[in-house]
Write a protein that holds these residues in place. Structure first.
Motif, mmCIF file in Angstrom:
data_model
loop_
_atom_site.group_PDB
_atom_site.id
_atom_site.type_symbol
_atom_site.label_atom_id
_atom_site.label_comp_id
_atom_site.label_asym_id
_atom_site.label_seq_id
_atom_site.Cartn_x
_atom_site.Cartn_y
_atom_site.Cartn_z
ATOM 1 N N VAL A 90 -8.061 -56.373 13.970
ATOM 2 C CA VAL A 90 -7.824 -56.462 12.527
ATOM 3 C C VAL A 90 -6.329 -56.619 12.335
ATOM 4 N N SER A 91 -5.930 -57.766 11.771
ATOM 5 C CA SER A 91 -4.517 -58.059 11.554
ATOM 6 C C SER A 91 -4.255 -58.215 10.065
ATOM 7 N N SER A 92 -3.167 -57.594 9.621
ATOM 8 C CA SER A 92 -2.778 -57.708 8.224
ATOM 9 C C SER A 92 -1.266 -57.888 8.156
ATOM 10 N N ALA A 93 -0.842 -59.013 7.617
ATOM 11 C CA ALA A 93 0.593 -59.275 7.481
ATOM 12 C C ALA A 93 1.187 -58.584 6.261
ATOM 13 N N ASP A 94 0.352 -58.369 5.239
ATOM 14 C CA ASP A 94 0.867 -57.858 3.970
ATOM 15 C C ASP A 94 0.346 -56.474 3.570
ATOM 16 N N GLY A 95 -0.506 -55.872 4.381
ATOM 17 C CA GLY A 95 -1.057 -54.564 4.038
ATOM 18 C C GLY A 95 -2.140 -54.624 2.980
ATOM 19 N N GLN A 96 -2.590 -55.827 2.640
ATOM 20 C CA GLN A 96 -3.642 -56.004 1.626
ATOM 21 C C GLN A 96 -4.812 -56.817 2.168
ATOM 22 N N THR A 97 -4.511 -57.947 2.784
ATOM 23 C CA THR A 97 -5.559 -58.820 3.313
ATOM 24 C C THR A 97 -5.676 -58.625 4.815
ATOM 25 N N ALA A 98 -6.838 -59.001 5.341
ATOM 26 C CA ALA A 98 -7.075 -58.809 6.774
ATOM 27 C C ALA A 98 -7.787 -60.004 7.378
ATOM 28 N N GLN A 99 -7.422 -60.282 8.599
ATOM 29 C CA GLN A 99 -8.174 -61.204 9.438
ATOM 30 C C GLN A 99 -8.830 -60.348 10.513
ATOM 31 N N VAL A 100 -10.138 -60.476 10.639
ATOM 32 C CA VAL A 100 -10.899 -59.692 11.617
ATOM 33 C C VAL A 100 -11.458 -60.671 12.635
ATOM 34 N N GLN A 101 -11.145 -60.441 13.906
ATOM 35 C CA GLN A 101 -11.538 -61.343 14.986
ATOM 36 C C GLN A 101 -12.152 -60.523 16.109
ATOM 37 N N ALA A 102 -13.331 -60.930 16.587
ATOM 38 C CA ALA A 102 -13.946 -60.272 17.745
ATOM 39 C C ALA A 102 -13.418 -60.917 19.020
ATOM 40 N N GLY A 103 -13.340 -60.118 20.085
ATOM 41 C CA GLY A 103 -12.881 -60.635 21.365
ATOM 42 C C GLY A 103 -13.005 -59.603 22.466
ATOM 43 N N TRP A 104 -12.476 -59.954 23.609
ATOM 44 C CA TRP A 104 -12.633 -59.156 24.827
ATOM 45 C C TRP A 104 -11.295 -58.679 25.388
ATOM 46 N N SER A 105 -11.371 -57.604 26.146
ATOM 47 C CA SER A 105 -10.249 -57.099 26.931
ATOM 48 C C SER A 105 -10.787 -56.706 28.298
ATOM 49 N N LEU A 106 -9.955 -56.796 29.313
ATOM 50 C CA LEU A 106 -10.370 -56.375 30.653
ATOM 51 C C LEU A 106 -10.266 -54.853 30.842
ATOM 52 N N ILE A 107 -9.938 -54.132 29.797
ATOM 53 C CA ILE A 107 -9.946 -52.662 29.880
ATOM 54 C C ILE A 107 -11.382 -52.223 30.134
ATOM 55 N N GLU A 108 -11.559 -51.432 31.181
ATOM 56 C CA GLU A 108 -12.901 -51.000 31.571
ATOM 57 C C GLU A 108 -13.323 -49.767 30.778
ATOM 58 N N ALA A 109 -14.581 -49.730 30.383
ATOM 59 C CA ALA A 109 -15.072 -48.667 29.501
ATOM 60 C C ALA A 109 -15.128 -47.295 30.160
ATOM 61 N N TRP A 110 -15.237 -47.236 31.466
ATOM 62 C CA TRP A 110 -15.399 -45.937 32.116
ATOM 63 C C TRP A 110 -14.178 -45.036 31.911
ATOM 64 N N GLY A 111 -13.054 -45.600 31.498
ATOM 65 C CA GLY A 111 -11.857 -44.804 31.255
ATOM 66 C C GLY A 111 -11.626 -44.475 29.784
ATOM 67 N N ILE A 112 -12.609 -44.756 28.927
ATOM 68 C CA ILE A 112 -12.449 -44.557 27.484
ATOM 69 C C ILE A 112 -13.475 -43.546 26.984
ATOM 70 N N GLU A 113 -13.039 -42.665 26.117
ATOM 71 C CA GLU A 113 -13.974 -41.803 25.388
ATOM 72 C C GLU A 113 -14.195 -42.472 24.036
ATOM 73 N N PRO A 114 -15.382 -43.017 23.787
ATOM 74 C CA PRO A 114 -15.614 -43.695 22.508
ATOM 75 C C PRO A 114 -15.338 -42.812 21.289
ATOM 76 N N SER A 115 -15.492 -41.510 21.427
ATOM 77 C CA SER A 115 -15.260 -40.620 20.287
ATOM 78 C C SER A 115 -13.777 -40.350 20.044
#
Length: 158
Positions: A90-115
């Motif tokens: 989610v990117s916002s240049a002005d603090g009002q509008t947003a561009q939302v883009q889905a995508g991937w990262s090579l960060i592996e989930a086993w090292g993340i606590e979703p909560s």
């Protein structure tokens, strides 16, 4: 749900940990697993999958609120896999509008606590966008939409 935003995260099945979640953004749909949400053993992980999904979207909402008036970029995870993770940028240049883009990262989930993923979100440096998976809206509409989506997920129960 408030506003007509083409973004929704939902449970498509209440049993099983594989392909039981779906993210829809624009015309793009992505099936994903709740497996890593179920494994989350942190103190911030509530009981039951509905509550854990609601906690995930609670964090999304907090990040969106943090962009209001100041702008910036936030990463919101939605798919946790062994070899990679999927995020909404989610990117916002002005603090009002947003561009939302889905995508991937090579960060592996086993090292993340979703909560409690915020520390990992700050490390996303290799975001690879999915071209057909993007929308534009206001941050206010997005925050309200995520909050309504959170309530829907919480109501799905265990």
């Amino acid at each position: 749900m408030p506003a007509d935003i083409a973004l929704h995260f939902d449970r498509v099945r209440t049993r099983g940990a594989h392909n039981d979640l779906r993210l829809r953004i624009g015309s793009h749909q992505h099936s994903c697993d709740s497996y890593y949400l179920a494994l989350d053993g942190s103190a911030t992980a509530p009981g039951g999958l509905g509550a854990r999904l609601a906690r995930l979207l609670e964090q999304w909402g907090a990040q969106i609120i943090g962009l209001k008036d100041v702008g910036g970029t936030a990463y919101l995870p939605y798919d946790f896999s062994d070899q990679c993770t999927a995020w909404l940028r989610v990117s916002s240049a002005d603090g009002q509008t947003a561009q939302v883009q889905a995508g991937w990262s090579l960060i592996e989930a086993w090292g993340i606590e979703p909560s409690n993923y915020l520390a990992t979100a700050a490390e996303v440096a290799d975001f690879d966008p999915i071209a057909s998976a993007r929308i534009e809206c206001t941050l206010t509409e997005l925050a309200a939409h995520i909050n309504a989506n959170r309530a829907t997920l919480a109501a799905t129960g265990p």
